[in-house]
Motif scaffolding. Structure first.
Motif, mmCIF file in Angstrom:
data_model
loop_
_atom_site.group_PDB
_atom_site.id
_atom_site.type_symbol
_atom_site.label_atom_id
_atom_site.label_comp_id
_atom_site.label_asym_id
_atom_site.label_seq_id
_atom_site.Cartn_x
_atom_site.Cartn_y
_atom_site.Cartn_z
ATOM 1 N N GLU A 1 0.828 -1.213 0.000
ATOM 2 C CA GLU A 1 0.000 0.000 0.000
ATOM 3 C C GLU A 1 0.861 1.260 0.000
ATOM 4 O O GLU A 1 0.521 2.252 -0.641
ATOM 5 C CB GLU A 1 -0.951 -0.001 1.201
ATOM 6 N N LEU A 2 1.985 1.216 0.713
ATOM 7 C CA LEU A 2 2.896 2.364 0.715
ATOM 8 C C LEU A 2 3.449 2.602 -0.690
ATOM 9 O O LEU A 2 3.436 3.727 -1.211
ATOM 10 C CB LEU A 2 4.056 2.131 1.693
ATOM 11 N N LEU A 3 3.900 1.514 -1.321
ATOM 12 C CA LEU A 3 4.469 1.646 -2.665
ATOM 13 C C LEU A 3 3.439 2.183 -3.649
ATOM 14 O O LEU A 3 3.721 3.072 -4.455
ATOM 15 C CB LEU A 3 4.978 0.285 -3.143
ATOM 16 N N SER A 4 2.257 1.644 -3.561
ATOM 17 C CA SER A 4 1.183 2.064 -4.448
ATOM 18 C C SER A 4 0.878 3.557 -4.248
ATOM 19 O O SER A 4 0.715 4.317 -5.209
ATOM 20 C CB SER A 4 -0.024 1.175 -4.156
ATOM 21 N N PHE A 5 0.851 3.995 -2.992
ATOM 22 C CA PHE A 5 0.603 5.407 -2.666
ATOM 23 C C PHE A 5 1.695 6.294 -3.268
ATOM 24 O O PHE A 5 1.424 7.296 -3.922
ATOM 25 C CB PHE A 5 0.558 5.574 -1.138
ATOM 26 N N LEU A 6 2.961 5.896 -3.058
ATOM 27 C CA LEU A 6 4.081 6.717 -3.537
ATOM 28 C C LEU A 6 4.108 6.779 -5.069
ATOM 29 O O LEU A 6 4.381 7.832 -5.658
ATOM 30 C CB LEU A 6 5.410 6.170 -3.002
ATOM 31 N N LEU A 7 3.787 5.675 -5.711
ATOM 32 C CA LEU A 7 3.766 5.652 -7.184
ATOM 33 C C LEU A 7 2.656 6.563 -7.717
ATOM 34 O O LEU A 7 2.855 7.303 -8.687
ATOM 35 C CB LEU A 7 3.563 4.217 -7.691
ATOM 36 N N THR A 8 1.511 6.536 -7.054
ATOM 37 C CA THR A 8 0.403 7.406 -7.475
ATOM 38 C C THR A 8 0.786 8.881 -7.331
ATOM 39 O O THR A 8 0.532 9.687 -8.226
ATOM 40 C CB THR A 8 -0.851 7.114 -6.616
ATOM 41 N N GLN A 9 1.424 9.223 -6.199
ATOM 42 C CA GLN A 9 1.834 10.617 -5.993
ATOM 43 C C GLN A 9 2.787 11.046 -7.107
ATOM 44 O O GLN A 9 2.682 12.140 -7.653
ATOM 45 C CB GLN A 9 2.535 10.791 -4.630
ATOM 46 N N LYS A 10 3.700 10.164 -7.458
ATOM 47 C CA LYS A 10 4.689 10.489 -8.494
ATOM 48 C C LYS A 10 3.993 10.708 -9.844
ATOM 49 O O LYS A 10 4.263 11.687 -10.545
ATOM 50 C CB LYS A 10 5.721 9.356 -8.592
ATOM 51 N N GLN A 11 3.093 9.781 -10.166
ATOM 52 C CA GLN A 11 2.386 9.894 -11.450
ATOM 53 C C GLN A 11 1.554 11.159 -11.529
ATOM 54 O O GLN A 11 1.389 11.756 -12.589
ATOM 55 C CB GLN A 11 1.485 8.663 -11.657
ATOM 56 N N GLU A 12 1.038 11.588 -10.385
ATOM 57 C CA GLU A 12 0.192 12.789 -10.365
ATOM 58 C C GLU A 12 1.008 14.059 -10.159
ATOM 59 O O GLU A 12 0.443 15.144 -9.985
ATOM 60 C CB GLU A 12 -0.886 12.640 -9.293
ATOM 61 N N GLY A 13 2.329 13.918 -10.137
ATOM 62 C CA GLY A 13 3.206 15.087 -10.027
ATOM 63 C C GLY A 13 3.194 15.738 -8.660
ATOM 64 O O GLY A 13 3.481 16.928 -8.520
ATOM 65 N N ARG A 14 2.861 14.969 -7.623
ATOM 66 C CA ARG A 14 2.834 15.511 -6.262
ATOM 67 C C ARG A 14 4.140 15.150 -5.553
ATOM 68 O O ARG A 14 4.610 14.019 -5.642
ATOM 69 C CB ARG A 14 1.631 14.963 -5.505
#
Ligand SMILES: [Zn+2]
Length: 411
Positions: A298-311
């Motif tokens: 879940e942590l990895l998934s969260f961090l990847l989403t933030q990266k993809q969304e430019g956050r």
């Protein structure tokens, strides 16, 4: 490998976190050009005494020469916790200028200074020189050694047995729990009291606190197991309290086995609760790895989403917990750019394994991250209040354990 307490063969793995560098091996810029040492990080559970323990590996000694020392006094909540304990225990045991108090792993004197102020004679035992010096500056006498049966014998021969022996967050960190406990027995006056605080294995399992696992943290303890260790050493536990520190700790009160003190109801009640939660059932331990893996995913998934969304994500708190979490998840600076920490000794260094740069907390205002991931989740509230200004630019706090989530406004 055999159990460090009861010597039974260890056949069952509780948690396998692969390989990790020592959690306190912070790196300098020059270190980044050199190879880094990784050690297996695996916990086994003994099905005889239910002691959860790190697996032995060679060269363990190398882990214990850290050039970074933690000073307890840097945490204001920990200082308050120590003061509160002192006031209560002095009253409860009726300690005075004729009493004698020993603290094992006395660190920078954060606790014993309260006894000095109350004119109660005390002695700290602390192998780390820099923290021992800080304690002495507060008027706390310190012996610079590791505690065990041998040192306790010397103390007893010098007439230095204690009315109170305190051990806060040291019991889980000693490699030889039997020798340490025999030391407690030897250094305790007849009629004396021992209090130990350690993170409670029941809470570790309940809240999936797998990030509290690191090499120097040898034992993961239940009241059941500690009772057995005490009994074997000629001691017994007569009271227990639950504490909120470190995500759920126990404070046990011990005395000589032949002491006349009555056993409080709290002891049976906690033993019963541990049993009802399956702490003496192998399946409870075998289910833990999957829970830890879910937190990591879940942590990895969260961090990847933030990266993809430019956050942009920054972390707060370059603590041992964070190192275990980031290294098990394989997080690198592409997913987590910086970690800020108030400890000057860590600033300018890099997290072991993940190599995330450590910066001063003031960088939060410069970088203006969208998300601040608080790695030491046990102080998340304190951090969120102290740095609430990140909301000015829409920043949010998040934690990964026990579950990946952003923190609510009302914290
Ligand atoms: Zn055992």
């Amino acid at each position: 490998m055999n159990c460090r307490h009861c010597n039974s063969p260890l056949e069952h793995t509780f948690l396998d976190l692969g390989f990790a560098p020592p959690s306190n091996a912070y790196l300098s810029k020059a270190d980044l050009t050199k190879p880094e040492l990784y050690y297996p990080l695996k916990l086994k559970v003994c099905t005889q005494c239910w002691l959860v323990q790190t697996e032995d590996y060679t060269q363990a000694d190398e882990l214990f020469s850290p050039d970074y020392a933690y000073f307890s006094s840097t945490s204001s909540s920990w200082l308050a916790h120590a003061k509160c304990y002192t006031d209560v225990i002095i009253e409860k045991l009726g300690l005075n200028e004729k009493s004698f108090v020993i603290e094992v792993a006395s660190n920078d004197g954060y606790l014993l200074k309260n006894f000095v102020e109350a004119d109660i004679p005390c002695l700290g035992i602390e192998p780390t020189d820099s923290t021992a010096v800080a304690a002495e500056n507060l008027g706390v006498p310190v012996i610079r050694e590791f505690f065990g049966k041998a040192l306790a014998r010397q103390l007893a021969q010098q007439g230095k047995q204690a009315d109170l022996i305190v051990g806060n967050n040291v019991y889980a960190h000693v490699p030889d729990i039997n020798d340490f406990t025999l030391g407690l027995k030897t250094a305790l006056k007849p009629g004396g009291t021992i209090t130990l605080e350690f993170p409670h294995l029941m809470r570790l399992i309940e809240y999936t606190q797998f990030d509290t696992v690191y090499h120097e943290h040898f034992s993961y303890l239940s009241l059941y197991t500690v009772s057995r260790v005490f009994e074997q050493a000629g001691l017994r536990i007569f009271d227990v309290e639950e504490l909120s520190t470190h995500g759920g700790s126990l404070r046990v009160f011990g005395c000589h086995r032949d002491d006349s003190k009555a056993i409080e109801e709290s002891v049976n009640s906690m033993l019963t609760e541990e049993a009802s939660r399956g702490l003496q059932v192998l399946a409870t331990y075998q289910e833990f790895q999957a829970k830890a893996d879910q937190v990591k995913d879940e942590l990895l998934s969260f961090l990847l989403t933030q990266k993809q969304e430019g956050r942009r994500v920054m972390a707060y708190g370059a603590a041992a917990k964070g190192n275990t979490l980031l290294n098990y998840a394989g997080v690198k600076p592409d997913l987590l750019s910086l970690v800020c920490d108030a400890a000057l000794a860590k600033q300018g260094k890099f997290m072991p394994g993940s190599h995330v740069p450590i910066v001063k907390p003031e960088m939060l205002r410069e970088v203006k991250p969208d998300v601040v991931l608080v790695l030491p989740w046990n102080i998340a509230k304190e951090v969120a209040v102290q740095h609430s200004y990140i909301r000015e630019w829409g920043g949010q706090f998040a934690i990964a354990v026990p579950k990946m989530k952003t923190l609510e406004e009302n914290l």
